[in-house]
Design a protein around this motif. Structure first.
Motif, PDB file in Angstrom:
ATOM      1  N   ILE A  99       0.624  -1.262  -0.136  1.00 17.83           N
ATOM      2  CA  ILE A  99      -0.164   0.038  -0.136  1.00 17.83           C
ATOM      3  C   ILE A  99       0.797   1.170   0.006  1.00 17.83           C
ATOM      4  CG2 ILE A  99      -1.584   1.355   1.599  1.00 17.83           C
ATOM      5  CD1 ILE A  99      -2.856  -1.401   2.425  1.00 17.83           C
ATOM      6  N   PHE A 100       1.946   1.045   0.650  1.00 15.49           N
ATOM      7  CA  PHE A 100       2.670   2.401   0.890  1.00 15.49           C
ATOM      8  C   PHE A 100       4.009   2.483  -0.055  1.00 15.49           C
ATOM      9  CE2 PHE A 100       0.786   1.051   4.921  1.00 15.49           C
ATOM     10  CZ  PHE A 100       0.229   2.273   5.437  1.00 15.49           C
ATOM     11  N   GLU A 101       3.895   1.733  -1.034  1.00 10.50           N
ATOM     12  CA  GLU A 101       4.984   1.986  -2.044  1.00 10.50           C
ATOM     13  C   GLU A 101       5.127   3.280  -2.787  1.00 10.50           C
ATOM     14  OE1 GLU A 101       5.003  -1.099  -4.997  1.00 10.50           O
ATOM     15  OE2 GLU A 101       5.200  -2.783  -3.726  1.00 10.50           O
ATOM     16  N   GLY A 102       6.331   3.856  -2.794  1.00  7.91           N
ATOM     17  CA  GLY A 102       6.616   5.196  -3.419  1.00  7.91           C
ATOM     18  C   GLY A 102       7.105   5.228  -4.751  1.00  7.91           C
ATOM     19  N   SER A 103       7.692   6.142  -5.265  1.00  7.96           N
ATOM     20  CA  SER A 103       8.339   6.161  -6.497  1.00  7.96           C
ATOM     21  C   SER A 103       9.807   5.443  -6.366  1.00  7.96           C
ATOM     22  CB  SER A 103       8.584   7.547  -6.857  1.00  7.96           C
ATOM     23  OG  SER A 103       7.235   8.298  -6.921  1.00  7.96           O
ATOM     24  N   TYR A 104      10.328   5.072  -7.409  1.00  7.49           N
ATOM     25  CA  TYR A 104      11.630   4.306  -7.573  1.00  7.49           C
ATOM     26  C   TYR A 104      12.814   5.466  -6.846  1.00  7.49           C
ATOM     27  CZ  TYR A 104      16.064   2.229  -9.274  1.00  7.49           C
ATOM     28  OH  TYR A 104      17.246   1.822  -9.330  1.00  7.49           O
ATOM     29  N   ASN A 105      13.684   4.908  -6.092  1.00  8.86           N
ATOM     30  CA  ASN A 105      14.842   5.602  -5.892  1.00  8.86           C
ATOM     31  C   ASN A 105      15.920   4.536  -5.447  1.00  8.86           C
ATOM     32  OD1 ASN A 105      16.703   6.811  -3.910  1.00  8.86           O
ATOM     33  ND2 ASN A 105      14.957   8.068  -3.186  1.00  8.86           N
ATOM     34  N   PRO A 106      17.255   4.939  -6.242  1.00  7.30           N
ATOM     35  CA  PRO A 106      18.149   3.845  -6.164  1.00  7.30           C
ATOM     36  C   PRO A 106      18.988   3.651  -4.814  1.00  7.30           C
ATOM     37  CG  PRO A 106      18.876   6.166  -7.253  1.00  7.30           C
ATOM     38  CD  PRO A 106      17.502   6.168  -7.112  1.00  7.30           C
ATOM     39  N   ASP A 107      18.486   4.414  -3.987  1.00 10.47           N
ATOM     40  CA  ASP A 107      19.096   4.432  -2.586  1.00 10.47           C
ATOM     41  C   ASP A 107      18.145   3.651  -1.609  1.00 10.47           C
ATOM     42  OD1 ASP A 107      21.530   5.452  -3.626  1.00 10.47           O
ATOM     43  OD2 ASP A 107      20.513   7.495  -2.947  1.00 10.47           O
ATOM     44  N   TYR A 153      14.239   1.357  -1.105  1.00 11.02           N
ATOM     45  CA  TYR A 153      13.238   0.392  -1.834  1.00 11.02           C
ATOM     46  C   TYR A 153      11.750   1.182  -1.962  1.00 11.02           C
ATOM     47  CZ  TYR A 153      10.453  -3.637  -2.983  1.00 11.02           C
ATOM     48  OH  TYR A 153       9.523  -4.543  -3.463  1.00 11.02           O
ATOM     49  N   LEU A 154      11.725   1.862  -3.154  1.00 11.55           N
ATOM     50  CA  LEU A 154      10.330   2.437  -3.352  1.00 11.55           C
ATOM     51  C   LEU A 154       9.784   3.207  -2.177  1.00 11.55           C
ATOM     52  CD1 LEU A 154       8.692  -0.843  -5.209  1.00 11.55           C
ATOM     53  CD2 LEU A 154       9.863   1.389  -6.306  1.00 11.55           C
ATOM     54  N   PRO A 155      10.338   4.192  -2.067  1.00 12.72           N
ATOM     55  CA  PRO A 155      10.056   5.003  -0.478  1.00 12.72           C
ATOM     56  C   PRO A 155       9.075   5.988  -0.933  1.00 12.72           C
ATOM     57  CG  PRO A 155      12.025   5.765  -1.328  1.00 12.72           C
ATOM     58  CD  PRO A 155      11.652   4.751  -2.303  1.00 12.72           C
ATOM     59  N   LEU A 156       8.222   6.066   0.364  1.00 17.93           N
ATOM     60  CA  LEU A 156       7.681   7.431   0.593  1.00 17.93           C
ATOM     61  C   LEU A 156       8.620   8.040   1.601  1.00 17.93           C
ATOM     62  CD1 LEU A 156       3.674   6.292   1.209  1.00 17.93           C
ATOM     63  CD2 LEU A 156       4.789   7.718  -0.693  1.00 17.93           C
TER      64      LEU A 156
END
Length: 507
Positions: free
Chosen positions: A157-165, A167-170
């Motif tokens: 539910i809480f997956e965010g945008s891709y970030n290389p550092d 894991y899909l953070p909000l």
């Protein structure tokens, strides 16, 4: 000839009509532009005429950057087309209030520049995966007072945008409120997409026991600063739950079923605020005292019905205490004089007290308070000792001479209801009146009696004794002398007086 005349008239009328239309166009142009040919500031633009259906349904406050749909009788959230009208309107929205509606499910939000999203007090039971992926600036998410269960509250539910550092953070989410749902456990990876979460509330979810999965989930939030575990009917706190979140400062354990001070607190080394209100703790003494929490400034132990005593050294490891609430405990009657004091590690014979500034002791069952409980009563900002059955004797004389003047100086509004309960001749007397009259309270003996009240009786007994000695002697003498002839002796008395028994030699 007539036909020619009609043609001429038609041409003239047509010219007049065209001239009139040209004048009208010139007037419109002059109204929309200034003398320099530039558009006027108040000229209508196409952007301002764009429709905004959401702002006609809800309240859009551009100045406060607020989109308010509270109590709007919504039973489902808007679709993507409707959300686009909000974006097209150009109304900036930092805060979005969708609380107190009948929303049952949460679909995926579009791209919105929202920082605070309130979905509390709805009927939400399902939330779509990646529901908040479009809210990249989201800082506060309130999902409290809904119908969420342990099975449908999942990490995706809480997956965010891709970030290389990460894991899909909000990555900007700081506050998550999940209180008053139907949770009894947490997915161990629930917070994996919240690398900067600081405040978590689980209030009023009946866990009873924090299982291993829930412990792992909470312990994984290393950035946690505030944790609300109140009213969860917890019987215990897992020993290592506070080991990882080293920055935890605020912990609310109110309204659980804890019977002793949790040993897990030993790892909450940076804790500043702690409430253990409404837990069935009957005493704090011996082995059941607080561990070393040097940073703790606020402590509350109120509304604890079974609490009877706070013993020696109960708070000795809390050297940073500034505000203490021990109130509304109907059985609390013994407060040890050494509850706060500790020995100086460099000089064991020297005693040290915390610099408490506020002490609340109202509505308990205290009859005495030792003057050595704290060292600097004169530096305190609040001392609340109302509604206790105070014993007005010499041991509490310092309350009248020292404590009440300090209360009158700092918080005179809480001086009422400081009343004597014992001894019985002092019952109902205001200690404030005693202070104003500079009264000296007497000591009672081990039976609870006032010896000074026996003075008159002792003096009366002494006078009676001194008067009775000569009177008794006189009565004895009168009796021996036969009452000065008033009592006549009979023949038998004389015969016995002159009669003596014969010895064997007389025979």
């Amino acid at each position: 000839m007539k036909l020619f005349s009609k043609v001429i008239v038609f041409i003239v009328c047509l010219g007049l009509v065209l001239a009139a239309e040209d004048d009208q166009n010139k007037n419109n142009t002059s109204n929309a532009t200034g003398e320099d040919g530039q558009p006027k500031a108040d000229a209508p633009t196409e952007e301002k005429e764009l429709p905004n259906g959401l702002c006609s349904t809800c309240n859009c406050d551009a100045a406060k950057k607020l989109f308010d749909c509270s109590s709007a009788k919504l039973y489902k959230l808007f679709n993507m087309t409707e959300w686009l009208t909000l974006n097209a309107s150009g109304v900036a929205t930092d805060t979005m209030l969708l609380d107190r509606n009948g929303i049952a499910s949460v679909p995926q939000f579009p791209l919105l520049d929202v920082k605070i999203l309130d979905l509390s007090h709805n009927n939400i039971s399902t939330i779509a995966k990646k529901a908040f992926i479009g809210l990249s600036n989201l800082e506060v998410l309130d999902l409290s007072y809904n119908m969420l269960t342990s099975n449908n509250l999942i990490p995706e539910i809480f997956e965010g945008s891709y970030n290389p550092d990460e894991y899909l953070p909000l990555e900007k989410l700081r506050v998550l409120r999940l209180g008053n749902n139907q949770l009894h456990s947490l997915d161990q990876d629930l917070f994996e997409h919240m690398p900067n979460l600081e405040e978590l509330s689980l209030v009023s979810n009946v866990f009873k026991v924090i299982d291993r999965l829930s412990e792992t989930a909470i312990a994984s939030v290393k950035t946690l600063r505030s944790l609300d575990l109140s009213y969860m009917e917890l019987l215990s706190i897992p020993e290592y739950i506070f080991n990882a979140p080293q920055g935890l400062e605020y912990l609310n354990l109110t309204g659980n079923l804890l019977t002793t001070i949790p040993e897990a607190l030993i790892y909450a080394t940076h804790l500043k605020w702690l409430s253990l209100d409404e837990n069935p703790i009957d005493n704090i003494q011996g082995d059941h005292v607080f561990p070393t929490l040097k940073s703790l400034e606020y402590l509350s132990l109120s509304y604890i019905t079974p609490l009877k005593m706070i013993g020696r050294g109960a708070f000795s490891n809390l050297e940073g205490l500034k505000e203490v609430h021990i109130c509304n405990n109907p059985e609390f009657s013994f407060f040890h004089a050494d509850a706060f004091v500790r020995s100086d590690p460099d000089e064991p014979t020297r005693k040290i007290w915390p610099l408490v500034k506020k002490l609340y002791l109202h509505n308990n069952n205290l009859s005495t308070l030792d003057a050595q409980t704290l060292a600097r009563w004169d530096n305190m900002d609040v001392i609340d000792m109302r509604v206790n059955p105070w014993n007005c004797d010499c041991q509490n004389q310092w309350l009248v001479e020292t404590l009440l003047p300090q209360i009158e100086k700092t918080t005179p509004e809480i001086m009422n209801n400081v009343v004597c309960a014992t001894p019985k001749q002092m019952a109902g007397v205001s200690m404030v009146d005693l202070e104003h009259k500079h009264s000296q309270m007497r000591c009672v003996d081990k039976y609870g009696n006032n010896p000074q009240n026996d003075g008159a009786l002792l003096i009366g007994l002494l006078i009676g004794l001194l008067a009775g000695i000569p009177l008794t002697a006189a009565l004895i003498m009168i009796y021996k002398r036969g009452c000065f002839g008033l009592v006549r002796r009979g023949p038998a008395d004389f015969s016995r007086a002159f009669y003596s028994r014969a010895t064997n030699d007389d025979y």
